[in-house]
Design a protein around this motif. Structure first.
Motif, short mmCIF file in Angstrom:
data_model
loop_
_atom_site.label_atom_id
_atom_site.label_comp_id
_atom_site.label_asym_id
_atom_site.label_seq_id
_atom_site.Cartn_x
_atom_site.Cartn_y
_atom_site.Cartn_z
N ILE A 17 0.83 -1.21 0.00
CA ILE A 17 0.00 0.00 0.00
C ILE A 17 0.86 1.26 0.00
CG2 ILE A 17 -0.32 0.24 2.49
CD1 ILE A 17 -3.24 0.43 0.17
N LYS A 18 2.02 1.20 0.63
CA LYS A 18 2.91 2.35 0.68
C LYS A 18 3.41 2.71 -0.71
CE LYS A 18 6.56 4.07 3.62
NZ LYS A 18 7.53 3.74 4.64
N GLY A 19 3.80 1.71 -1.46
CA GLY A 19 4.25 1.94 -2.83
C GLY A 19 3.12 2.35 -3.74
N LEU A 20 1.93 1.87 -3.46
CA LEU A 20 0.77 2.19 -4.28
C LEU A 20 0.44 3.67 -4.20
CD1 LEU A 20 -1.48 0.90 -6.04
CD2 LEU A 20 -2.82 0.75 -3.95
N PHE A 21 0.47 4.23 -3.00
CA PHE A 21 0.10 5.63 -2.84
C PHE A 21 1.22 6.60 -3.21
CE2 PHE A 21 -3.42 3.90 -0.36
CZ PHE A 21 -4.44 4.58 -0.97
N LYS A 22 2.37 6.10 -3.60
CA LYS A 22 3.41 6.98 -4.11
C LYS A 22 3.20 7.26 -5.59
CE LYS A 22 6.84 6.13 -0.65
NZ LYS A 22 8.20 5.77 -0.32
N ASN A 23 2.32 6.50 -6.21
CA ASN A 23 1.96 6.76 -7.60
C ASN A 23 1.01 7.96 -7.63
OD1 ASN A 23 0.79 6.75 -10.16
ND2 ASN A 23 0.83 4.53 -10.30
N PRO A 24 1.36 9.02 -8.36
CA PRO A 24 0.52 10.24 -8.33
C PRO A 24 -0.88 10.02 -8.88
CG PRO A 24 2.34 10.49 -9.88
CD PRO A 24 2.55 9.20 -9.16
N LEU A 25 -1.06 9.12 -9.83
CA LEU A 25 -2.39 8.89 -10.37
C LEU A 25 -3.29 8.20 -9.34
CD1 LEU A 25 -4.30 9.11 -12.75
CD2 LEU A 25 -3.42 6.94 -13.58
N ILE A 26 -2.75 7.22 -8.62
CA ILE A 26 -3.52 6.55 -7.57
C ILE A 26 -3.87 7.54 -6.46
CG2 ILE A 26 -3.47 4.72 -5.82
CD1 ILE A 26 -3.69 3.69 -8.69
N ARG A 27 -2.92 8.39 -6.10
CA ARG A 27 -3.17 9.40 -5.07
C ARG A 27 -4.27 10.36 -5.52
NH1 ARG A 27 2.21 10.40 -4.11
NH2 ARG A 27 2.08 12.21 -5.44
N LEU A 28 -4.22 10.77 -6.79
CA LEU A 28 -5.23 11.67 -7.33
C LEU A 28 -6.61 11.03 -7.26
CD1 LEU A 28 -5.83 14.28 -9.14
CD2 LEU A 28 -5.74 12.68 -11.04
N LEU A 29 -6.70 9.77 -7.67
CA LEU A 29 -7.99 9.08 -7.64
C LEU A 29 -8.49 8.86 -6.21
CD1 LEU A 29 -7.47 6.48 -10.49
CD2 LEU A 29 -8.80 8.59 -10.56
N ALA A 30 -7.59 8.54 -5.28
CA ALA A 30 -7.98 8.31 -3.89
C ALA A 30 -8.50 9.60 -3.25
CB ALA A 30 -6.81 7.76 -3.09
N ILE A 31 -7.83 10.70 -3.50
CA ILE A 31 -8.27 11.98 -2.94
C ILE A 31 -9.63 12.36 -3.49
CG2 ILE A 31 -7.80 14.47 -2.97
CD1 ILE A 31 -4.78 13.69 -2.79
N ASN A 32 -9.83 12.17 -4.78
CA ASN A 32 -11.11 12.52 -5.38
C ASN A 32 -12.22 11.55 -4.98
OD1 ASN A 32 -10.97 14.99 -7.23
ND2 ASN A 32 -9.04 13.91 -7.54
N TRP A 33 -11.86 10.30 -4.68
CA TRP A 33 -12.84 9.36 -4.15
C TRP A 33 -13.31 9.83 -2.78
CZ3 TRP A 33 -13.48 6.28 0.11
CH2 TRP A 33 -14.52 5.34 0.04
N LEU A 34 -12.38 10.31 -1.96
CA LEU A 34 -12.76 10.83 -0.64
C LEU A 34 -13.64 12.07 -0.75
CD1 LEU A 34 -9.42 10.34 1.31
CD2 LEU A 34 -11.57 9.10 1.64
N ILE A 35 -13.36 12.91 -1.73
CA ILE A 35 -14.22 14.07 -1.97
C ILE A 35 -15.62 13.61 -2.35
CG2 ILE A 35 -14.61 16.04 -3.53
CD1 ILE A 35 -11.52 16.35 -3.60
N GLY A 36 -15.71 12.60 -3.20
CA GLY A 36 -17.00 12.04 -3.59
C GLY A 36 -17.73 11.43 -2.41
N LEU A 37 -17.00 10.75 -1.53
CA LEU A 37 -17.60 10.15 -0.33
C LEU A 37 -18.19 11.23 0.57
CD1 LEU A 37 -18.10 7.72 1.58
CD2 LEU A 37 -15.84 8.19 2.53
N PHE A 38 -17.44 12.30 0.80
CA PHE A 38 -17.91 13.40 1.63
C PHE A 38 -19.14 14.06 1.01
CE2 PHE A 38 -17.74 17.93 2.87
CZ PHE A 38 -17.93 17.78 4.23
N THR A 39 -19.12 14.26 -0.30
CA THR A 39 -20.26 14.85 -0.99
C THR A 39 -21.49 13.94 -0.90
OG1 THR A 39 -18.70 15.89 -2.52
CG2 THR A 39 -21.01 15.84 -3.19
N THR A 40 -21.28 12.64 -1.03
CA THR A 40 -22.39 11.69 -0.92
C THR A 40 -23.02 11.73 0.46
OG1 THR A 40 -21.35 10.23 -2.53
CG2 THR A 40 -23.00 9.26 -1.10
#
Length: 103
Positions: A17-40
């Motif tokens: 998981i540590k290596g996964l979140f160092k990928n900027p695209l995965i980080r971008l998608l995870a942050i925006n997923w959290l934004i979607g969760l909060f909005t939901t």
């Protein structure tokens, strides 16, 4: 330049998981997923608090209110998270294609 070229080669090989979140695209998608969760959460709360379209009454009068709540929440979650992640990906700067017709 593809976004994967922004990650140094030594970081691309990290596992877990540590290596996964160092990928900027995965980080971008995870942050925006959290934004979607909060909005939901906000939208579901707004629908229930304002009794929009009689949803609160329908849910509370059902014999098992957990099922319609779960359907409402997860349906909105999939839709809104998909929209926020899609907007994030479509907003990424792209490489200028120029006048080359082969691209």
């Amino acid at each position: 330049m593809p976004i994967t070229n922004l990650v140094p080669p030594h970081r691309r090989q990290e596992k877990g998981i540590k290596g996964l979140f160092k990928n900027p695209l995965i980080r971008l998608l995870a942050i925006n997923w959290l934004i979607g969760l909060f909005t939901t959460i906000l939208i579901c709360a707004g629908i229930l608090l304002t009794n929009a379209a009689g949803m609160q009454e329908l849910i509370l009068n059902s014999e098992n209110p957990i099922v319609p709540l779960a359907l409402l929440f997860f349906g909105l979650l999939i839709t809104i998270c998909s929209v926020t992640m899609g907007v994030a990906v479509m907003s990424l700067p792209r490489e200028d294609l120029g006048d080359d017709p082969d691209r």
